[in-house]
Design a protein around this motif. Sequence first.
Motif, PDB file in Angstrom:
ATOM      1  N   ASP A  88      -2.068  -0.205  10.334  1.00  0.00           N
ATOM      2  CA  ASP A  88      -2.803  -0.577   9.121  1.00  0.00           C
ATOM      3  C   ASP A  88      -2.954   0.638   8.199  1.00  0.00           C
ATOM      4  O   ASP A  88      -3.720   1.552   8.485  1.00  0.00           O
ATOM      5  N   TRP A  89      -2.274   0.633   7.064  1.00  0.00           N
ATOM      6  CA  TRP A  89      -2.316   1.784   6.162  1.00  0.00           C
ATOM      7  C   TRP A  89      -3.688   1.948   5.529  1.00  0.00           C
ATOM      8  O   TRP A  89      -4.124   3.069   5.296  1.00  0.00           O
ATOM      9  N   GLN A  90      -4.372   0.853   5.251  1.00  0.00           N
ATOM     10  CA  GLN A  90      -5.678   0.945   4.613  1.00  0.00           C
ATOM     11  C   GLN A  90      -6.681   1.653   5.520  1.00  0.00           C
ATOM     12  O   GLN A  90      -7.479   2.487   5.069  1.00  0.00           O
ATOM     13  N   GLN A  91      -6.635   1.332   6.809  1.00  0.00           N
ATOM     14  CA  GLN A  91      -7.520   1.999   7.760  1.00  0.00           C
ATOM     15  C   GLN A  91      -7.215   3.496   7.815  1.00  0.00           C
ATOM     16  O   GLN A  91      -8.132   4.330   7.845  1.00  0.00           O
ATOM     17  N   THR A  92      -5.941   3.830   7.803  1.00  0.00           N
ATOM     18  CA  THR A  92      -5.539   5.239   7.801  1.00  0.00           C
ATOM     19  C   THR A  92      -5.999   5.934   6.535  1.00  0.00           C
ATOM     20  O   THR A  92      -6.509   7.063   6.565  1.00  0.00           O
ATOM     21  N   ASP A  93      -5.844   5.259   5.399  1.00  0.00           N
ATOM     22  CA  ASP A  93      -6.294   5.821   4.117  1.00  0.00           C
ATOM     23  C   ASP A  93      -7.797   6.068   4.121  1.00  0.00           C
ATOM     24  O   ASP A  93      -8.269   7.090   3.611  1.00  0.00           O
ATOM     25  N   ASP A  94      -8.572   5.154   4.697  1.00  0.00           N
ATOM     26  CA  ASP A  94     -10.021   5.330   4.773  1.00  0.00           C
ATOM     27  C   ASP A  94     -10.377   6.605   5.531  1.00  0.00           C
ATOM     28  O   ASP A  94     -11.279   7.351   5.135  1.00  0.00           O
ATOM     29  N   ILE A  95      -9.649   6.854   6.627  1.00  0.00           N
ATOM     30  CA  ILE A  95      -9.898   8.055   7.439  1.00  0.00           C
ATOM     31  C   ILE A  95      -9.509   9.315   6.670  1.00  0.00           C
ATOM     32  O   ILE A  95     -10.268  10.289   6.609  1.00  0.00           O
ATOM     33  N   PHE A  96      -8.350   9.312   6.041  1.00  0.00           N
ATOM     34  CA  PHE A  96      -7.900  10.481   5.292  1.00  0.00           C
ATOM     35  C   PHE A  96      -8.835  10.772   4.116  1.00  0.00           C
ATOM     36  O   PHE A  96      -9.094  11.943   3.798  1.00  0.00           O
ATOM     37  N   SER A  97      -9.353   9.737   3.490  1.00  0.00           N
ATOM     38  CA  SER A  97     -10.239   9.912   2.333  1.00  0.00           C
ATOM     39  C   SER A  97     -11.559  10.570   2.718  1.00  0.00           C
ATOM     40  O   SER A  97     -12.220  11.203   1.881  1.00  0.00           O
ATOM     41  N   ARG A  98     -11.954  10.448   3.992  1.00  0.00           N
ATOM     42  CA  ARG A  98     -13.218  11.021   4.462  1.00  0.00           C
ATOM     43  C   ARG A  98     -13.057  12.445   5.000  1.00  0.00           C
ATOM     44  O   ARG A  98     -14.034  13.062   5.395  1.00  0.00           O
ATOM     45  N   LEU A  99     -11.835  12.958   5.032  1.00  0.00           N
ATOM     46  CA  LEU A  99     -11.605  14.277   5.625  1.00  0.00           C
ATOM     47  C   LEU A  99     -12.129  15.434   4.771  1.00  0.00           C
ATOM     48  O   LEU A  99     -12.301  16.536   5.273  1.00  0.00           O
ATOM     49  N   ARG A 100     -12.360  15.205   3.496  1.00  0.00           N
ATOM     50  CA  ARG A 100     -12.836  16.260   2.590  1.00  0.00           C
ATOM     51  C   ARG A 100     -11.893  17.463   2.622  1.00  0.00           C
ATOM     52  O   ARG A 100     -12.302  18.615   2.841  1.00  0.00           O
ATOM     53  N   LEU A 101     -10.657  17.177   2.366  1.00  0.00           N
ATOM     54  CA  LEU A 101      -9.639  18.229   2.383  1.00  0.00           C
ATOM     55  C   LEU A 101      -9.863  19.228   1.258  1.00  0.00           C
ATOM     56  O   LEU A 101     -10.188  18.859   0.129  1.00  0.00           O
ATOM     57  N   LYS A 102      -9.687  20.510   1.570  1.00  0.00           N
ATOM     58  CA  LYS A 102      -9.805  21.573   0.587  1.00  0.00           C
ATOM     59  C   LYS A 102      -8.447  22.192   0.260  1.00  0.00           C
ATOM     60  O   LYS A 102      -8.377  23.153  -0.505  1.00  0.00           O
ATOM     61  N   VAL A 103      -7.400  21.658   0.864  1.00  0.00           N
ATOM     62  CA  VAL A 103      -6.049  22.204   0.682  1.00  0.00           C
ATOM     63  C   VAL A 103      -5.092  21.066   0.338  1.00  0.00           C
ATOM     64  O   VAL A 103      -5.406  19.887   0.542  1.00  0.00           O
ATOM     65  N   ALA A 127      11.277   2.344  13.331  1.00  0.00           N
ATOM     66  CA  ALA A 127      10.779   1.054  13.820  1.00  0.00           C
ATOM     67  C   ALA A 127      10.614   0.018  12.712  1.00  0.00           C
ATOM     68  O   ALA A 127      10.239  -1.129  12.987  1.00  0.00           O
ATOM     69  N   VAL A 128      10.886   0.402  11.445  1.00  0.00           N
ATOM     70  CA  VAL A 128      10.685  -0.530  10.328  1.00  0.00           C
ATOM     71  C   VAL A 128      11.893  -0.504   9.392  1.00  0.00           C
ATOM     72  O   VAL A 128      12.754   0.372   9.497  1.00  0.00           O
ATOM     73  N   GLY A 129      11.911  -1.462   8.454  1.00  0.00           N
ATOM     74  CA  GLY A 129      13.000  -1.540   7.499  1.00  0.00           C
ATOM     75  C   GLY A 129      12.747  -0.714   6.247  1.00  0.00           C
ATOM     76  O   GLY A 129      11.667  -0.174   6.034  1.00  0.00           O
ATOM     77  N   LYS A 130      13.756  -0.630   5.386  1.00  0.00           N
ATOM     78  CA  LYS A 130      13.673   0.184   4.168  1.00  0.00           C
ATOM     79  C   LYS A 130      12.585  -0.299   3.226  1.00  0.00           C
ATOM     80  O   LYS A 130      11.921   0.504   2.562  1.00  0.00           O
ATOM     81  N   ASP A 131      12.401  -1.616   3.132  1.00  0.00           N
ATOM     82  CA  ASP A 131      11.391  -2.154   2.219  1.00  0.00           C
ATOM     83  C   ASP A 131       9.986  -1.691   2.605  1.00  0.00           C
ATOM     84  O   ASP A 131       9.183  -1.340   1.732  1.00  0.00           O
ATOM     85  N   LYS A 132       9.695  -1.689   3.900  1.00  0.00           N
ATOM     86  CA  LYS A 132       8.369  -1.258   4.349  1.00  0.00           C
ATOM     87  C   LYS A 132       8.176   0.240   4.122  1.00  0.00           C
ATOM     88  O   LYS A 132       7.076   0.677   3.754  1.00  0.00           O
ATOM     89  N   ILE A 133       9.222   1.005   4.312  1.00  0.00           N
ATOM     90  CA  ILE A 133       9.135   2.446   4.049  1.00  0.00           C
ATOM     91  C   ILE A 133       8.829   2.693   2.582  1.00  0.00           C
ATOM     92  O   ILE A 133       7.951   3.501   2.238  1.00  0.00           O
ATOM     93  N   GLU A 134       9.527   1.984   1.708  1.00  0.00           N
ATOM     94  CA  GLU A 134       9.305   2.145   0.274  1.00  0.00           C
ATOM     95  C   GLU A 134       7.895   1.726  -0.127  1.00  0.00           C
ATOM     96  O   GLU A 134       7.238   2.396  -0.938  1.00  0.00           O
ATOM     97  N   SER A 135       7.405   0.644   0.465  1.00  0.00           N
ATOM     98  CA  SER A 135       6.042   0.188   0.176  1.00  0.00           C
ATOM     99  C   SER A 135       5.009   1.221   0.619  1.00  0.00           C
ATOM    100  O   SER A 135       4.019   1.469  -0.080  1.00  0.00           O
ATOM    101  N   ALA A 136       5.242   1.817   1.781  1.00  0.00           N
ATOM    102  CA  ALA A 136       4.313   2.830   2.292  1.00  0.00           C
ATOM    103  C   ALA A 136       4.330   4.069   1.402  1.00  0.00           C
ATOM    104  O   ALA A 136       3.270   4.668   1.136  1.00  0.00           O
ATOM    105  N   ILE A 137       5.498   4.465   0.931  1.00  0.00           N
ATOM    106  CA  ILE A 137       5.591   5.610   0.027  1.00  0.00           C
ATOM    107  C   ILE A 137       4.768   5.363  -1.227  1.00  0.00           C
ATOM    108  O   ILE A 137       3.968   6.209  -1.657  1.00  0.00           O
ATOM    109  N   GLN A 138       4.927   4.184  -1.812  1.00  0.00           N
ATOM    110  CA  GLN A 138       4.182   3.843  -3.029  1.00  0.00           C
ATOM    111  C   GLN A 138       2.680   3.796  -2.767  1.00  0.00           C
ATOM    112  O   GLN A 138       1.872   4.240  -3.593  1.00  0.00           O
ATOM    113  N   PHE A 139       2.282   3.263  -1.607  1.00  0.00           N
ATOM    114  CA  PHE A 139       0.864   3.142  -1.254  1.00  0.00           C
ATOM    115  C   PHE A 139       0.208   4.518  -1.190  1.00  0.00           C
ATOM    116  O   PHE A 139      -0.851   4.750  -1.785  1.00  0.00           O
ATOM    117  N   PHE A 140       0.824   5.451  -0.471  1.00  0.00           N
ATOM    118  CA  PHE A 140       0.193   6.759  -0.264  1.00  0.00           C
ATOM    119  C   PHE A 140       0.388   7.710  -1.445  1.00  0.00           C
ATOM    120  O   PHE A 140      -0.436   8.599  -1.672  1.00  0.00           O
TER     121      PHE A 140
END
Length: 290
Positions: free
Chosen positions: A96-111, A122-135
């Motif tokens: 689940d990318w949204q769950q991962t995004d929630d965790i990364f957003s709370r990290l308070r990165l300074k770098v 394990a996935v096709g090209k379409d899913k890879i492209e969608s994930a790239i756009q999401f993040f």
Amino acid sequence: MKSGFVNIFGQPNAGKSTLLNALIGEKMAIVSPRVQTTRHRIKVFLNDPGNYQIVLSDTPGIIEPKYKLHETMMQAVQSALEDADLALLLVDITTDWQQTDDIFSRLRLKVPAIVVLNKIDAVGKDKIESAIQFFQAKKYCKQVIPVSALQKKHLDILLAAILPYIPDGMPFYSEEDMSDLPMRFFVGEMIREKIYATCEEEIPYQTAVVVNEYTEKEQLVKIQADIIVSRESQKAIILGERGSRIKEIGTLARTDIEAFIGRKVFLELFVKVRPNWRDNERQLKEYGYR
């Protein structure tokens, strides 16, 4: 000459240890299909003498702590957040990318952070492209690199993306070394990995390994270690019928240790019961978790 710290963060089982090993070209961090395998921050050195030294850190998977052991694991994550020049935010692209995004957003990165999409095999090209756009749309993300750590795919692209973020400077560690951790640490980890491989259910999560002796003799290296468990019933499971399981653990671990150090090994294992060690401050410190 460039020299800096690149620290890997992500959820349990995202493949952080596999990525670290693949980048270094050696098995420095233990791996297992089970979550929460990594308990320590493991620093290893990617050296290209005269050009760069990248100090890579594998960190425990980000979780909500249930025990003091978990708290120490999350403290390792926090310390890695504070000294990084670059963060690699590792994503299991099959989850689940949204769950991962929630965790990364709370990290308070300074770098700056590169999002690394792992397990693209394990996935096709379409899913890879969608994930790239999401993040790519996330504020913490400077760049998205899809890889397969297991198949060592696109690691050259990832390394090329890392280097511009590494500051100029002399190496922090000897370019002949691969880690600042002692050999006893790696021996203990290799034994613990075999417990994960041979024992089912909750047993691996309730065990620790303490290496009491590491003596280099003329013909071999003598190692004695204790496997710590919480209950007598767990001790019986680790030992197995007539000692069959602990013998298997010892045989598998010895094979890996010999390959790692390039010498013959005599390995002696004992099982000791320490009730509630995961919530005991003194014992956690004694076992190397503080």
